[in-house]
Write an enzyme that holds these catalytic residues in place. Structure first.
Site, PDB file in Angstrom:
ATOM      1  N   ASN A  11      19.032  52.551  -9.713  1.00 36.86           N
ATOM      2  CA  ASN A  11      20.388  52.866 -10.449  1.00 36.86           C
ATOM      3  C   ASN A  11      20.288  52.378 -11.935  1.00 36.86           C
ATOM      4  OD1 ASN A  11      23.914  52.204  -9.932  1.00 36.86           O
ATOM      5  ND2 ASN A  11      23.072  53.956 -10.812  1.00 36.86           N
ATOM      6  N   CYS A  71      31.091  48.905 -11.394  1.00 37.59           N
ATOM      7  CA  CYS A  71      29.636  49.088 -10.668  1.00 37.59           C
ATOM      8  C   CYS A  71      28.915  47.919 -10.586  1.00 37.59           C
ATOM      9  CB  CYS A  71      28.974  50.027 -11.892  1.00 37.59           C
ATOM     10  SG  CYS A  71      27.105  50.561 -11.470  1.00 37.59           S
ATOM     11  N   GLY A  72      28.597  47.643  -9.294  1.00 38.50           N
ATOM     12  CA  GLY A  72      27.792  46.441  -9.027  1.00 38.50           C
ATOM     13  C   GLY A  72      26.478  46.553  -9.600  1.00 38.50           C
ATOM     14  N   ASN A 160      36.656  50.388  -7.562  1.00 39.72           N
ATOM     15  CA  ASN A 160      36.738  51.661  -7.597  1.00 39.72           C
ATOM     16  C   ASN A 160      36.582  52.633  -6.080  1.00 39.72           C
ATOM     17  OD1 ASN A 160      33.983  50.614  -6.846  1.00 39.72           O
ATOM     18  ND2 ASN A 160      32.986  51.887  -8.154  1.00 39.72           N
ATOM     19  N   HIS A 162      35.879  54.129  -2.727  1.00 35.11           N
ATOM     20  CA  HIS A 162      34.622  54.430  -1.562  1.00 35.11           C
ATOM     21  C   HIS A 162      35.191  55.242  -0.486  1.00 35.11           C
ATOM     22  CE1 HIS A 162      31.815  52.596  -4.163  1.00 35.11           C
ATOM     23  NE2 HIS A 162      32.904  51.728  -4.444  1.00 35.11           N
ATOM     24  N   ASN A 193      33.404  57.762  -4.553  1.00 31.97           N
ATOM     25  CA  ASN A 193      32.192  57.641  -4.275  1.00 31.97           C
ATOM     26  C   ASN A 193      31.882  57.794  -2.730  1.00 31.97           C
ATOM     27  OD1 ASN A 193      30.994  56.308  -6.989  1.00 31.97           O
ATOM     28  ND2 ASN A 193      32.903  55.236  -6.464  1.00 31.97           N
ATOM     29  N   GLU A 211      27.366  59.185  -5.731  1.00 35.37           N
ATOM     30  CA  GLU A 211      28.394  58.678  -7.129  1.00 35.37           C
ATOM     31  C   GLU A 211      29.137  59.450  -7.721  1.00 35.37           C
ATOM     32  OE1 GLU A 211      27.574  54.862  -8.707  1.00 35.37           O
ATOM     33  OE2 GLU A 211      25.561  54.897  -8.362  1.00 35.37           O
ATOM     34  N   CYS A 220      23.768  52.054  -5.253  1.00 38.21           N
ATOM     35  CA  CYS A 220      25.254  51.671  -5.750  1.00 38.21           C
ATOM     36  C   CYS A 220      25.871  50.395  -5.093  1.00 38.21           C
ATOM     37  CB  CYS A 220      26.175  52.857  -5.162  1.00 38.21           C
ATOM     38  SG  CYS A 220      27.920  52.739  -5.639  1.00 38.21           S
ATOM     39  N   GLY A 221      25.975  49.422  -5.927  1.00 39.56           N
ATOM     40  CA  GLY A 221      26.328  48.043  -5.459  1.00 39.56           C
ATOM     41  C   GLY A 221      27.562  48.136  -4.744  1.00 39.56           C
ATOM     42  N   THR A 222      28.490  48.850  -5.647  1.00 38.34           N
ATOM     43  CA  THR A 222      29.812  48.667  -4.981  1.00 38.34           C
ATOM     44  C   THR A 222      30.048  49.473  -3.633  1.00 38.34           C
ATOM     45  OG1 THR A 222      30.657  50.326  -6.281  1.00 38.34           O
ATOM     46  CG2 THR A 222      31.168  48.316  -7.016  1.00 38.34           C
ATOM     47  N   GLY A 223      29.161  50.342  -3.465  1.00 40.33           N
ATOM     48  CA  GLY A 223      28.937  51.327  -2.286  1.00 40.33           C
ATOM     49  C   GLY A 223      28.243  50.390  -1.137  1.00 40.33           C
TER      50      GLY A 223
END
Length: 278
Positions: A11, A71-72, A160, A162, A193, A211, A220-223
């Site tokens: 990413n 964004c992680g 954010n 998801h 996302n 994303e 995707c870290g937050t994902g």
């Protein structure tokens, strides 16, 4: 303008640290610089700015010019940049993001950050706050239809929005087909996302992501955080799991002690360059 190209598990981001405030033309800069044919090429343009509350502040513009709250993978890259370039003196720091302050711990080798652990905060599970077009807390396995196909999603915000959908084989799933209509579905007022995940074991999952504002990315870290939360909420996994992404692995833990989600993974510098502002 000097920049550093970085990535967290593929990413990828263009990182700049020369501004005191977000430039007015940030959205257009992101669209030009992130273009993979006529620019540097990246999923997002990250600005490292001064902060009155933390060691550094992060603002991230997606490749389409929209701004992401969080964004992680970018947080890990920002932490590495700050450590490697002497913006911070220790291996513990705080990063201000659009989703709030985040604590970060750096694992360094020979004076360079190699792996980064981030306190991603507590997941938001309230449907109105995520936000979703349905109420409830949590919103688990809620039906949704896109282009005539039925899915069930679990809603999670990590700062954010998801929507996590469990499928039989995430690695083979048609992310590019089903991600676009789901991202902009009326169920998600601010878009979302979209994660497609499959369970390997209670401590291991495979995930692919579409994303918001970027399309399919390698990670995707937050994902990944949202996916582990969704796995625990649906009884598919434990609260700690290794998540296999297209670009590599992240270890995610949803702590029973403080309710926060902790993400650990690598961050890498690819190259540095000079962008001729035009």
């Amino acid at each position: 303008m000097n920049f550093t190209k970085m990535n967290g598990l593929g990413n990828d981001f263009i990182v700049v640290a020369h501004f005191e405030t977000l430039p007015l033309e940030a959205a257009e800069m992101a669209k030009r610089m992130c273009d993979r044919h006529f620019g540097v090429g990246a999923d997002g343009l990250v600005f490292i700015l001064p902060s009155e509350q933390a060691d550094v502040r992060m603002r991230i513009m997606n490749a389409d010019g929209s701004e992401a709250e969080q964004c992680g993978n970018a947080v890990r890259c920002v932490a590495k940049y700050a450590f490697d370039n002497g913006l911070v003196s220790g291996t513990e720091l705080t990063v201000e993001t659009g989703a709030g302050l985040q604590r970060v711990w750096i694992e360094a080798k020979e004076g360079r950050a190699r792996r980064v652990k981030v306190d991603m905060g507590a997941p938001i599970l309230n449907g109105q706050i995520i936000p979703l077009a349905v109420d409830g807390e949590p919103v688990v396995e809620h039906p949704i239809q896109a282009n005539g196909r039925d899915f069930r999603f679990t809603g999670v915000s990590m700062g954010n929005p998801h929507a996590v959908i469990f499928v039989d084989d995430a690695a083979a799933f048609e992310v590019d087909v089903w991600g676009p209509p789901l991202e902009v579905h009326e169920m998600f007022p601010n878009k979302a996302n979209i994660e497609f995940a499959s369970v390997v074991s209670p401590e291991e999952m495979t995930m692919r992501v579409w994303e918001r504002g970027c399309g399919q990315t390698y990670a995707c870290g937050t994902g990944a955080c949202a996916t582990v939360v969704a796995g625990a909420l649906t009884g598919r996994t434990s609260r700690a799991a290794l998540v296999h992404l297209k670009g590599g692995d992240l270890h995610i833990e949803w702590s029973e002690v403080d309710g926060h989600v902790y993400m650990t993974g690598p961050a890498e510098e690819v190259f540095t360059g000079h962008w001729s502002v035009r």
